[in-house]
Write an enzyme that holds these catalytic residues in place. Structure first.
Site, mmCIF file in Angstrom:
data_model
loop_
_atom_site.group_PDB
_atom_site.id
_atom_site.type_symbol
_atom_site.label_atom_id
_atom_site.label_comp_id
_atom_site.label_asym_id
_atom_site.label_seq_id
_atom_site.Cartn_x
_atom_site.Cartn_y
_atom_site.Cartn_z
ATOM 1 N N CYS A 100 3.828 -3.961 8.735
ATOM 2 C CA CYS A 100 4.049 -2.690 9.423
ATOM 3 C C CYS A 100 2.898 -2.387 10.386
ATOM 4 C CB CYS A 100 4.184 -1.587 8.381
ATOM 5 S SG CYS A 100 4.442 0.019 9.112
ATOM 6 N N CYS A 200 5.017 1.464 3.679
ATOM 7 C CA CYS A 200 4.399 2.286 4.690
ATOM 8 C C CYS A 200 5.437 3.175 5.354
ATOM 9 C CB CYS A 200 3.677 1.392 5.676
ATOM 10 S SG CYS A 200 4.557 0.934 7.093
#
Length: 395
Positions: A100, A200
């Site tokens: 991410c 995330c």
């Protein structure tokens, strides 16, 4: 006046990062990333992003900075979620947080920030950046955060020089309590908010249920391997080259169902990961059972009793060339070279002494001490003192 876009996540760390940049004289813009709203795959039964984007907005208002929301759910799905499914399907265990940062926060998001005329992108990560000169060129260093309990350099282990050059980490020199104290002094709404866990920007995720929506359950057996099985006592061959020795040390052991006793059933080997003990639902053993290996081809899970079962430990791992990444490109090893480093194979693991060995087809990381649950698909990151210099995907 330099312009910085801060990824405001609605948490305390990014809120304080924005405030500190403002104090340092930057022109600050707050941007909230919305990464998820696909109803076909529900990731959890709570919807934290509404609350989070609201908190981010309140922080921006309090600081008097412009604020907007960007919807990156398409990119997120394509780059992160699909990657997770593919990795799990292959029987590997992905690390979405590392990806991410590389693919979303410091790529897609960074491009949006630069299109808004920003000079930098800032996040609330506990890590630091410094720069040195090498052969007349500026080289950026990724340095661990000062708060040992919170250091997040590992999650940024895949960043490039280009990405680092535009990144700022305003809270990297602070500890978590200091960050909360600043937030409280500033009366920021996020001061008391507890840390976000897990995937995330999506909030809490319960993995097997999330996976079951795409990977069909199929029943298989759970096999227990005895700690005294001959597979653990193979004689070392004489006269092997270093590369051959490392290859043997890093290889997956070749378990077969008939080597152990069947302890129960499971709903799919791809839902399990090495080192896992929860979710096996096997009773009747004196000590806990740990997953020591999974085989997605035969849909078998191999387990061993206790956390010091020999099947959990290895001293070496391999990273294929295409998955070796140097943050410090100037330190990249040539074939036949080696380097003594400190390394970790998961977030928050204390750093371990290790040696990198670069060969024609990839790199071996050889640890001084045996490591528990080296897991395919996870990232190994290596450091020189407190600087993260490179990383790779464990193959």
């Amino acid at each position: 006046m330099k312009r910085v876009v801060v990824g405001l996540s609605g948490g305390v760390d990014s809120s304080v990062a924005a405030y500190l940049l403002q104090q340092q004289g930057y022109e600050v813009i707050g941007l909230f990333m919305k990464n998820w709203h696909d109803d076909s795959v529900t990731i959890s039964n709570e919807c934290p992003w509404l609350e989070d984007s609201n908190d981010a907005l309140l922080v921006a208002e309090k600081l008097g900075i412009p604020f907007q929301t960007v919807d990156l759910s398409e990119e997120y799905k394509e780059k992160i979620v699909d990657y997770m499914f593919n990795e799990y399907e292959k029987g590997r265990t992905p690390n979405p947080d590392v990806l991410c940062n590389r693919e979303i926060k410091f790529d897609v998001f960074m491009k949006i920030a630069l299109s808004l005329g920003a000079d930098y992108v800032a996040t609330g990560h506990y890590c630091q950046k410094s720069e040195i000169e090498v052969d007349g060129k500026t080289v950026y260093q990724l340095i661990a955060g000062n708060d040992v309990n919170k250091d997040q350099s590992y999650f940024l282990c895949q960043l490039s020089q280009e990405q680092l050059s535009k990144a700022l980490f305003p809270i990297g020199a602070l500890t978590k309590p200091e960050v909360r104290e600043i937030a409280a002094e500033m009366e920021l709404v996020t001061a008391e908010k507890k840390d976000s866990q897990g995937l995330c920007f999506i909030g809490k995720v319960r993995l097997p249920e999330f996976l079951q929506q795409k990977l069909q359950p199929k029943e298989g057996t759970i096999v227990q391997i005895d700690k005294n099985d001959p597979i653990y006592n193979v004689e070392k061959q004489a006269g092997l080259s270093l590369e051959e020795e490392l290859k043997i040390e890093s290889q997956k052991l070749n378990y077969r169902p008939e080597m152990g006793k069947v302890m129960g059933k499971h709903q799919g080997a791809h839902y399990f990961t090495v080192g896992q003990r929860k979710g096996l639902n096997v009773g009747g053993t004196t000590d806990p059972l740990f997953v020591i290996a999974t085989d997605v081809d035969t849909n078998t899970i191999y387990t061993g009793l206790t956390s010091n079962h020999p099947g959990l430990f290895k001293k070496a791992l391999f990273v294929g060339n295409s998955e070796v990444h140097w943050v410090r490109e100037d330190l990249k090893l040539k074939e036949g070279e080696q380097m003594e480093v400190m390394a970790r194979i998961r977030y928050r693991q204390p750093l371990q002494k290790a040696t990198l060995h670069q060969f024609a087809n990839g790199m071996y990381v050889h640890f001084d001490e045996p490591q528990s649950a080296i897991t395919e698909g996870q990232f190994v990151a290596w450091y020189l003192e407190n600087e993260l210099v490179g990383s790779g995907v464990i193959s």
